[in-house]
Design a protein around this motif. Structure first.
Motif, PDB file in Angstrom:
ATOM      1  N   ARG A 106       0.833  -1.207   0.000  1.00  0.00           N
ATOM      2  CA  ARG A 106       0.000   0.000   0.000  1.00  0.00           C
ATOM      3  C   ARG A 106       0.865   1.253   0.000  1.00  0.00           C
ATOM      4  O   ARG A 106       0.601   2.205  -0.745  1.00  0.00           O
ATOM      5  N   HIS A 107       1.929   1.257   0.806  1.00  0.00           N
ATOM      6  CA  HIS A 107       2.826   2.409   0.864  1.00  0.00           C
ATOM      7  C   HIS A 107       3.521   2.622  -0.479  1.00  0.00           C
ATOM      8  O   HIS A 107       3.570   3.748  -0.998  1.00  0.00           O
ATOM      9  N   ARG A 108       4.028   1.537  -1.049  1.00  0.00           N
ATOM     10  CA  ARG A 108       4.734   1.641  -2.331  1.00  0.00           C
ATOM     11  C   ARG A 108       3.780   2.096  -3.431  1.00  0.00           C
ATOM     12  O   ARG A 108       4.136   2.910  -4.294  1.00  0.00           O
ATOM     13  N   PHE A 109       2.547   1.562  -3.410  1.00  0.00           N
ATOM     14  CA  PHE A 109       1.567   1.961  -4.428  1.00  0.00           C
ATOM     15  C   PHE A 109       1.169   3.426  -4.264  1.00  0.00           C
ATOM     16  O   PHE A 109       1.059   4.166  -5.249  1.00  0.00           O
ATOM     17  N   THR A 110       0.934   3.871  -3.033  1.00  0.00           N
ATOM     18  CA  THR A 110       0.485   5.250  -2.802  1.00  0.00           C
ATOM     19  C   THR A 110       1.498   6.255  -3.341  1.00  0.00           C
ATOM     20  O   THR A 110       1.142   7.200  -4.065  1.00  0.00           O
ATOM     21  N   VAL A 111       2.765   6.058  -3.000  1.00  0.00           N
ATOM     22  CA  VAL A 111       3.810   6.967  -3.485  1.00  0.00           C
ATOM     23  C   VAL A 111       3.899   6.918  -5.009  1.00  0.00           C
ATOM     24  O   VAL A 111       3.975   7.951  -5.682  1.00  0.00           O
ATOM     25  N   SER A 112       3.872   5.698  -5.559  1.00  0.00           N
ATOM     26  CA  SER A 112       3.989   5.548  -7.008  1.00  0.00           C
ATOM     27  C   SER A 112       2.807   6.170  -7.728  1.00  0.00           C
ATOM     28  O   SER A 112       2.966   6.800  -8.783  1.00  0.00           O
ATOM     29  N   ALA A 113       1.599   5.987  -7.174  1.00  0.00           N
ATOM     30  CA  ALA A 113       0.405   6.533  -7.820  1.00  0.00           C
ATOM     31  C   ALA A 113       0.426   8.057  -7.828  1.00  0.00           C
ATOM     32  O   ALA A 113       0.059   8.688  -8.831  1.00  0.00           O
ATOM     33  N   VAL A 114       0.865   8.671  -6.700  1.00  0.00           N
ATOM     34  CA  VAL A 114       0.927  10.135  -6.622  1.00  0.00           C
ATOM     35  C   VAL A 114       1.895  10.682  -7.673  1.00  0.00           C
ATOM     36  O   VAL A 114       1.625  11.704  -8.328  1.00  0.00           O
ATOM     37  N   LEU A 115       3.020   9.995  -7.860  1.00  0.00           N
ATOM     38  CA  LEU A 115       4.014  10.452  -8.836  1.00  0.00           C
ATOM     39  C   LEU A 115       3.599  10.127 -10.268  1.00  0.00           C
ATOM     40  O   LEU A 115       3.876  10.909 -11.195  1.00  0.00           O
ATOM     41  N   ALA A 116       2.944   8.987 -10.462  1.00  0.00           N
ATOM     42  CA  ALA A 116       2.621   8.549 -11.826  1.00  0.00           C
ATOM     43  C   ALA A 116       1.421   9.284 -12.409  1.00  0.00           C
ATOM     44  O   ALA A 116       1.332   9.439 -13.639  1.00  0.00           O
ATOM     45  N   LEU A 117       0.492   9.717 -11.551  1.00  0.00           N
ATOM     46  CA  LEU A 117      -0.733  10.339 -12.060  1.00  0.00           C
ATOM     47  C   LEU A 117      -0.462  11.551 -12.963  1.00  0.00           C
ATOM     48  O   LEU A 117      -1.016  11.636 -14.068  1.00  0.00           O
TER      49      LEU A 117
END
Length: 756
Positions: A106-117
């Motif tokens: 969840r932590h890895r996805f949250t950071v990645s999603a914020v940057l990837a969006l």
């Protein structure tokens, strides 16, 4: 269940071990580990992706450390697990890795999603593109690809060092290729020029290769797949929640009685023979026998029924059940891993670790699937270059092929459905021993029902009372019950119990005498009472009036035992005693018929008794096998199978064990003997035959879910790969579709939690 003959006898396995496997991400991983372990002499292993466990049987001379080392050589972690014990905190510990894995994802996805969006939005909406937007995209996408995708890259590298390829290989190669292409275009091509713009297409792009970047693909795919992994981890935790909840029912400490005082100690310190107190509202610490006290006990965790059971002196109670009302003193008869709760947990856990034949097929396919996809991607690249000369389109199609082709859904299709189905079964009082049981339920067309203890209660009960004119029923029961109370015969006990319920405390008996094979006689309240067969009264010169003769004949015709009663030389009543049919048995037979099954009655009793019971529950006379010796029950099952029938057997006694094992599907009543339970494929914790129909429906529903999952997983790949190779899928859309295919499989399995 019968096994197909093999050319060579399998190796004898002396020991078994349960290994927790770390680092598996798809069916290819589990298949590799399973294949490597099975190559060891004397070792048979089954590796489950969803539970992340390996069940290993190994011959003498092998060590668990050797098995662990074999797994670690492949690049995965392994450690031995001990059998589940409700007296320890192991279940909590076992749940922690799954929780920490989900939290990390969840932590890895949250950071990645914020940057990837922002990267995805800039690429998909040309109106948002500004001068040098591509360099902002690179700045945001780089940590997503490198840090967010690190688990995929690390696993791909580990697999590559061992000459293997898995789903992580596809993801890593695909995203790094898209990122690498973008770096080349930005630093060596035209994509880094100020004012660069490019559109977005759901299919492959035909733009100039030197001016095309795929940062949104590299970042978006990593974010989508991390989301899928996180949702999978959460769903798998939910799928195993029933087993964890079952084990957590066990008490953690207990009031041990020592020298007349209560001492609070951990449950793990209990020994067989110890006595402990259970207050209202407390959980019974372990299996035992009530020494003193009376209470209502909530047994819903075993039976699935909300109704409580009365427990009094001499009754057995099960650890994990809740004491509702009175204080009980219990003597422990089983502790630790020998308790009923621990045995149930082992059955559920073993079932979740196994594999159905349909899943083995999926595993064989997934083992060669990833290498095949790499070849297809290379072929797609070459075909596009050869046919069109469009480097950008060729690269896009090849990356889409790599990303869309995830075998993860194949690996999750069976185990997630098994985890949920077996867990739900445990909540309903149904224990499924293994996945092969599910496939057996599909073909069953005949169900053989043992009579005593299965259709009937298994104990003699007074069913009818006939008296002569002028004689009250309560008077007859009081006198007959008093004289029968002095006997230990099952028929006598039935009469005495019924009399006690009707009139309360029974008067004492004097001059009691037991006449073997005929009955009993004695003096009660000054009256000479005889109770037994008609011959007992004949020998005393006492005749029966016509009404009682008719009552005797009617009782015999219905397969009941008739007890004639005489008081002071005059016949005054007939008591009809029999093994009573359970109230739910007729409904159960109706439900079994509704499932397309033909019910058959099998018993060692006289034909008249068997046919009377069959008529009462709705079984046709032609489907009754009576006066069958215990050793001949197997022959009946084999005869039915020889007629081309697929046979399920429901039984509860030691004499049913062989027939249960011989049948295509054995259903053991949990109220029966340990031998019967061990021989059965399905165990029905309740003594209610209706649960047999529920068990078959649950097994069939679980199998249907497994097939639906596999159908989706196969169909998805069969449809998606050609689309990707034909250039009809943008790699980012392919990544999203791949991630959600696995989520779909797990979510579909979770629907079994609502089975009723």
């Amino acid at each position: 269940m019968p096994q197909a003959p093999t050319a060579a006898a399998p190796p004898l396995h002396d020991s078994e071990a349960e290994l927790a496997i770390g680092g598996m991400t798809c069916a290819s991983c589990s298949s590799r580990i399973e294949k490597k372990l099975n190559r060891l002499d004397g070792v048979t292993a089954s590796v489950n992706l969803a539970t992340e466990r390996a069940h290993v049987s190994y011959a003498e001379g092998r060590e668990v450390a050797e098995l662990i080392a074999t797994v670690e050589k492949l690049g995965y972690s392994a450690e031995e697990l001990r059998p589940p014990d409700p007296d320890t905190a192991q279940t909590t510990a076992a749940a922690e890795p799954a929780e920490s894995e989900a939290d990390a994802l969840r932590h890895r996805f949250t950071v990645s999603a914020v940057l990837a969006l922002p990267v995805v939005l800039l690429a998909m909406i040309p109106a948002l593109q500004f001068d040098n937007w591509q360099w902002l995209s690179l700045t945001l996408a780089a940590p997503v690809v490198v840090w967010g995708g690190l688990p995929f890259h690390r696993a791909a590298w580990t697999n590559a060092r061992h000459g293997a390829a898995t789903m992580d290989t596809l993801v890593s190669v695909g995203t790094l290729a898209a990122f690498g292409w973008s770096l080349w275009a930005l630093f060596l091509g035209d994509a880094g020029m100020p004012g660069m713009r490019h559109g977005f297409d759901l299919t492959v792009s035909r733009a100039d290769a030197a001016g095309t970047i795929y940062l949104e693909v590299a970042a978006g795919v990593v974010a989508f797949i991390l989301l899928g992994r996180w949702l999978e981890a959460r769903a798998k935790r939910k799928a195993g929640a029933a087993l964890h909840a079952l084990l957590d029912l066990g008490a953690k400490d207990v009031s041990l009685l020592r020298g007349g005082t209560e001492v609070r100690v951990p449950v793990s310190r209990l020994a067989v023979g110890d006595r402990f107190a259970v207050r209202p509202g407390e959980t019974i610490a372990t299996d035992g026998t009530v020494v003193t006290g009376t209470s209502a006990v909530d047994t819903s965790m075993l039976t699935g029924e909300s109704a409580s059971q009365d427990a009094t002196e001499g009754d057995t109670v099960t650890g994990g059940c809740l004491n509702l009302s009175g204080r009980l003193v219990v003597e422990a008869t089983r502790v630790g891993t020998d308790t009923r709760l621990a045995r149930i947990a082992r059955l559920v856990e073993n079932a979740q670790t196994g594999k159905a034949e349909v899943q083995r097929l999926a595993d064989r396919i997934s083992a060669v699937f990833v290498p095949a996809v790499l070849l297809i991607a290379a072929g797609t690249l070459g075909a596009w270059l050869g046919l069109t000369g469009d480097v950008t389109a060729a690269f896009t199609a090849a990356v889409a092929v790599l990303i869309i082709a995830c075998p993860c859904a194949l690996g999750l299709a069976t185990p997630t459905a098994l985890m949920v189905g077996t867990g739900r079964g445990a909540q309903l009082g149904i224990l499924i021993k293994g996945p092969e049981v599910l496939e057996s339920t599909r073909k069953i067309d005949t169900v053989v029902l043992d009579k005593t203890g299965t259709i009937t209660t298994g104990r003699m009960t007074l069913l009818a009372t006939h008296t002569t004119e002028g004689y009250e029923e309560t008077d007859l029961l009081r006198l007959a019950g008093a004289v029968e109370h002095a006997s230990e015969h099952p028929v006598a006990r039935a009469v005495a119990d019924a009399a006690t319920q009707a009139v309360g405390t029974l008067p004492p008996v004097t001059d009691f005498r037991n006449v073997p094979g005929l009955g009993v006689l004695g003096t009660v309240e000054g009256h000479r009472v005889l109770a037994g067969r008609e011959d007992l009264l004949d020998d005393a010169g006492i005749g029966l009036p016509e009404t009682l003769v008719e009552a005797l004949a009617a009782a015999r015709q219905e397969g009941r035992t008739a007890v004639a009663v005489a008081v002071d030389g005059t016949a005054c009543g007939v008591l009809a005693v029999a093994d009573a049919v359970k109230e739910t048995s007729a409904d159960a037979v109706t439900e079994l018929r509704a499932l397309g099954l033909t019910p058959v009655l099998l018993t060692g009793d006289h034909r008249s008794v068997a046919e009377a019971v069959a008529a009462e529950v709705g079984i046709e006379p032609g489907h009754v096998y009576a006066e069958v010796l215990p050793e001949d029950k197997v022959a009946v099952v084999e005869r039915l199978r020889a007629e081309g029938r697929a046979v399920a057997m429901v039984g509860d006694g030691v004499n049913d064990a062989a027939a249960l094992a011989t049948s295509d599907l054995g259903l053991a009543m949990g109220t029966g003997t340990d031998a019967a339970i061990e021989a059965g494929d399905l165990t029905l914790v309740r003594g209610d035959l209706r649960v047999a129909a529920v068990a078959i429906r649950l097994a069939r529903r679980t199998l249907t879910t497994i097939k639906g999952n596999l159908g989706w997983a196969f169909g998805y790949n069969v449809a998606a790969l050609p689309l990707a190779a034909a250039g009809l899928l943008n790699p980012m859309i392919a990544g999203a579709a791949m991630a959600f295919s696995s989520v779909f499989v797990v979510t579909n399995s979770l629907r079994l939690k609502t089975f009723t």
